[in-house]
Design an enzyme around this catalytic site. Structure first.
Site, mmCIF file in Angstrom:
data_model
loop_
_atom_site.group_PDB
_atom_site.id
_atom_site.type_symbol
_atom_site.label_atom_id
_atom_site.label_comp_id
_atom_site.label_asym_id
_atom_site.label_seq_id
_atom_site.Cartn_x
_atom_site.Cartn_y
_atom_site.Cartn_z
ATOM 1 N N ASP A 213 -2.091 6.135 -4.648
ATOM 2 C CA ASP A 213 -1.311 5.013 -3.868
ATOM 3 C C ASP A 213 -0.696 5.441 -2.801
ATOM 4 O OD1 ASP A 213 -0.166 2.582 -3.610
ATOM 5 O OD2 ASP A 213 0.829 2.418 -5.286
HETATM 6 C C1 NOJ Z 1 1.149 0.294 -2.599
HETATM 7 C C2 NOJ Z 1 0.870 -0.585 -3.947
HETATM 8 O O1 NOJ Z 1 1.703 0.124 -4.800
HETATM 9 C C3 NOJ Z 1 -0.441 -0.517 -4.346
HETATM 10 O O2 NOJ Z 1 -0.528 -1.420 -5.506
HETATM 11 C C4 NOJ Z 1 -1.472 -1.178 -3.492
HETATM 12 O O3 NOJ Z 1 -2.598 -1.133 -3.762
HETATM 13 C C5 NOJ Z 1 -1.281 -0.514 -2.051
HETATM 14 N N1 NOJ Z 1 0.128 -0.311 -1.642
HETATM 15 C C6 NOJ Z 1 -2.146 -0.836 -1.008
HETATM 16 O O4 NOJ Z 1 -1.830 -1.823 -0.398
#
Ligand code: NOJ
Length: 728
Positions: A254
């Protein structure tokens, strides 16, 4: 013969390998100059958040034509519930209990996103969520592992189709493994501390289903389980996901989460963080730059081996190969938009209608055609952006249909007056007088309450998941007028509003429904569509009941009104306001004649369960039938109810049909005391109904005969207790 990607790997420098493991972000139409430089130097393997076709084309050209090895980039984006056309949020769409619909909306989103050069979506989000304080419940398919698993498989099929090389499909990412939804007290990014059993039975099944459906990628969660952050969790990512389930796709971090292993308290510096993540099996470092900054030192210190780097690079190259990027790095980009997007809008309207849950109705709905004047009151009455929800990808470019506009279109000969009354949040009540004026002149009040889109989703935890601001004051003034009030709840979570449920003529969960929100709501209010959504989460009466879910384990002291020393609250009922599966319709479905094809089942066999469903109501409608089991005596106590299958049936007024379910012996297996799967000999209850409310379920039973019993036991459905209840 060496495959081209083997040859590529052999030709790569360490910097180029780390480049393939590094993902950074652009901002829609562009990327910073240093990002372009990094691409030219082979320092980047993928990008997120670049979604402008000419920019994608130009950056891809840099990668393919101006780098030493010419390896194409992967472009990823959160295409969660639509790309340009926005469908209902996942929690809403889960309410349709319909895998075919889930698959169709994912396929439609993939077709739109690939035209913008996107190849990888960070979806489906599969975190089981039982706590409406957690903002990301909006992105989740709800509280149940079976529902989540069906949702997972359907979304993977929809996004990916039959082959990742199809230029109209996206590689999907099952996110966020594991147990992100179990964060303490629903607080975003907090720690979770759950049992291995909960992980196995509740939080992982949807990810396993996604893996079995061939999902291309998995994203690790920001959070930790009992002190082990997902990004450093060898048991989860390597042992369970890769070795246990045979997942051979890419694990993506993430946003910045590998570098966050330092503040998490498990790595002393960026090199340790990078080594922990790579050793656990995280291939792509999204945004943290942790691999770029930390892996060289980690290799030099011997914290990680060169073969681990190579294995991760191979998985990234294989994804690129499967996407067909070595043959056509510009895949999807030359497709022009269809001249008419009416079909996608039609699908968005259908999905939105089918996501609406009619929570209560004293008969005021459907609205009679004789209505002369409707007051559409509340901060969401003419709201546009909030209808799209918290993660609306590129949907902003086109306005959503507002509730007021939807009603105007649906009721052309009825006067529609609109007043906001209060803003969504804040203490301003100065608009209430205006709202009263139009409400007093109307036959009926449609009260449009709820949340702003920014109040749920990531970092959208709310300690009090109620109506924000002064909306309760507005609602109570409207209710005091003594007119019929139909309350619509726009939200990313169940909102706690017992006082509203008690007083309004009808209450509907309308979630964040996407571009067609207003039309879909009008369809349901007027009866043009018969509501068929069912709650994918239990709806609490009070935040003090949270987490609340139907699949509770029994207690030795079940609640008894007359006995203080039983499992209950002194100040609240323990039951939810509305149970899992609840949802009314303009039809009346009656279930009868539950039967089973055999009295016993042995390992490897299956049985058929059938039930008659009749529509005794005045309107054609869709019934959703849920099949639960309960194992009353087992080596570990099993939940009171476990959903094992569901189906839908459409019935005309007066029509009846037999609905059938096939249950294989594995249905009755569960993780035993040592967590390995067991099938135990004994009686199992089969319960069928339209929700998890215990009094509405038909029951029968079946004897399971396990060929080899892990832990032999006597099994029988116990008689109701006759002796006096427990004491202190
Ligand atoms: C953080 C989020 O937790 C995740 O779900 C997402 O795919 C990423 N940012 C990218 O935007």
């Amino acid at each position: 013969m060496a495959r081209p990607i083997d040859a590529l790997l052999a030709a790569m420098t360490l910097e180029e390998k780390i480049g393939q493991l590094t993902m950074t972000e652009g901002s829609g139409h562009g990327v910073a100059r240093d990002v372009q430089t990094a691409i030219r130097q082979g320092g980047l393997g993928s990008l997120l958040n670049v979604h402008h076709a000419p920019t994608v084309r130009e950056l891809q050209r840099l990668a393919v034509e101006e780098t030493r090895l010419g390896i194409p980039l992967v472009f990823g984006l959160d295409v969660l519930h639509g790309h340009r056309t926005i469908f209902p949020i996942p929690l809403a769409e889960a309410a349709a209990f319909d895998p075919a619909l889930w698959e169709k909306t994912a396929a439609a989103a993939a077709a739109e996103a690939t035209r913008d050069g996107i190849m990888l979506t960070f979806a489906p989000m599969l975190d089981l969520a039982r706590d409406p304080r957690w903002g990301r419940i909006a992105e989740s398919p709800g509280e149940d592992p079976l529902l989540g698993s069906r949702f997972a498989a359907a979304k993977v099929r929809g996004f990916q189709g039959h082959a990742l090389s199809d230029p109209m499909r996206l590689a999907a990412t099952a996110k966020h493994i594991g147990a992100y939804g179990a964060v303490t007290a629903g607080r975003e990014y907090a720690s979770s501390d759950i049992s291995e059993r909960s992980l196995l039975e509740l939080h992982l099944p949807a990810f396993k289903a996604a893996a079995e459906a061939g999902v291309a990628a998995v994203m690790a969660a920001f959070t930790d389980i009992a002190g082990v952050p997902a990004h450093a969790n060898v048991a989860l990512l390597r042992d369970r996901l890769r070795q246990g389930w045979g997942f051979d796709g890419v694990v993506v971090s993430d946003y910045g989460a590998i570098a966050e292993l330092v503040p998490h308290g498990v790595a002393a510096d960026i090199a340790e963080a990078a080594a922990l993540a790579l050793n656990a099996g995280v291939d792509i470092d999204m945004m943290g730059g942790a691999y770029r900054r930390g892996l060289p030192a980690a290799l030099a210190r011997g914290l990680v081996g060169a073969e681990a780097v190579d294995a991760a690079v191979m998985r990234v190259l294989r994804l690129k190969e499967q996407l067909g990027l070595f043959d056509d790095p510009y895949r999807g980009l030359s497709r022009s938009a269809p001249a008419d997007d009416g079909l996608v809008r039609g699908l968005a309207r259908e999905a939105a209608r089918r996501s609406i849950v009619l929570l209560s109705n004293d008969g005021v709905l459907p609205l009679p055609p004789t209505l002369r004047r409707v007051a559409v009151v509340g901060p969401l009455a003419a709201a546009n952006r909030p209808m799209l929800g918290p993660w609306a990808a590129l949907g902003d470019a086109t306005p959503a249909t507002t509730i007021a506009d939807g009603l105007r279109r649906a009721l052309p000969s009825c006067a529609i007056d609109v007043a906001m009354g209060t803003p969504i949040d804040g203490a301003d009540t100065s608009g209430i007088a205006d709202a009263c004026r139009i409400a007093e002149a109307a036959d009926i009040i449609v009260l449009c309450l709820g949340e702003d889109d920014t109040m749920s989703g990531e970092a959208g935890s709310r300690a009090r998941p109620e109506l924000p601001g002064a909306q309760r004051t507005l609602a109570e003034v409207m209710l005091d007028l003594g007119k019929p009030v139909v309350a619509l709840l726009t939200s990313g979570r169940p909102l706690i509003v017992p006082w509203l449920v008690e007083r309004a003529s009808a209450v509907l969960a309308t979630w964040f429904l996407g571009h067609e929100a207003g039309h879909a709501i009008a369809d349901v209010l007027t009866g043009a569509a018969n509501p068929s959504g069912r709650l994918p989460v239990s709806w609490p009466r009070d935040v003090g009941q949270v987490p609340i879910f139907y699949a509770e384990r029994p207690t030795g002291r079940p609640a008894e009104a007359a006995n203080r020393f039983t499992s209950k609250y002194l100040d609240l009922p323990a039951t939810p306001q509305f149970p899992f599966g609840h949802g009314l319709s303009y039809s009346r479905f009656v279930l009868s004649g539950l039967r089973i094809s055999a009295d016993e089942i042995r390992s490897g066999d299956d049985v058929e369960v059938a039930v008659e469903v009749a529509n005794d109501g005045p309107a054609a409608g869709q019934a959703t039938i849920l099949l639960f089991i309960h194992d009353p005596v087992a080596c570990v106590a099993r939940p009171r109810l476990e959903l094992k299958d569901f189906t839908r049936v459409g019935l005309m007024p007066g029509e009846r049909e037999s609905v059938r379910f096939r249950l294989a012996s594995e249905t009755f297996m569960f993780p035993g005391r040592d967590l390995s799967p067991v099938l135990e000999t004994g009686e199992i209850e089969i319960l069928v109904g339209t929700s998890a409310a215990p009094d509405g379920l038909l029951r029968t039973s079946l004897r399971v005969i396990a060929d080899r019993e892990a832990e032999p036991r006597r099994g029988a459905i116990p008689e109701p207790r006759t002796e006096s209840g427990p004491g202190r």
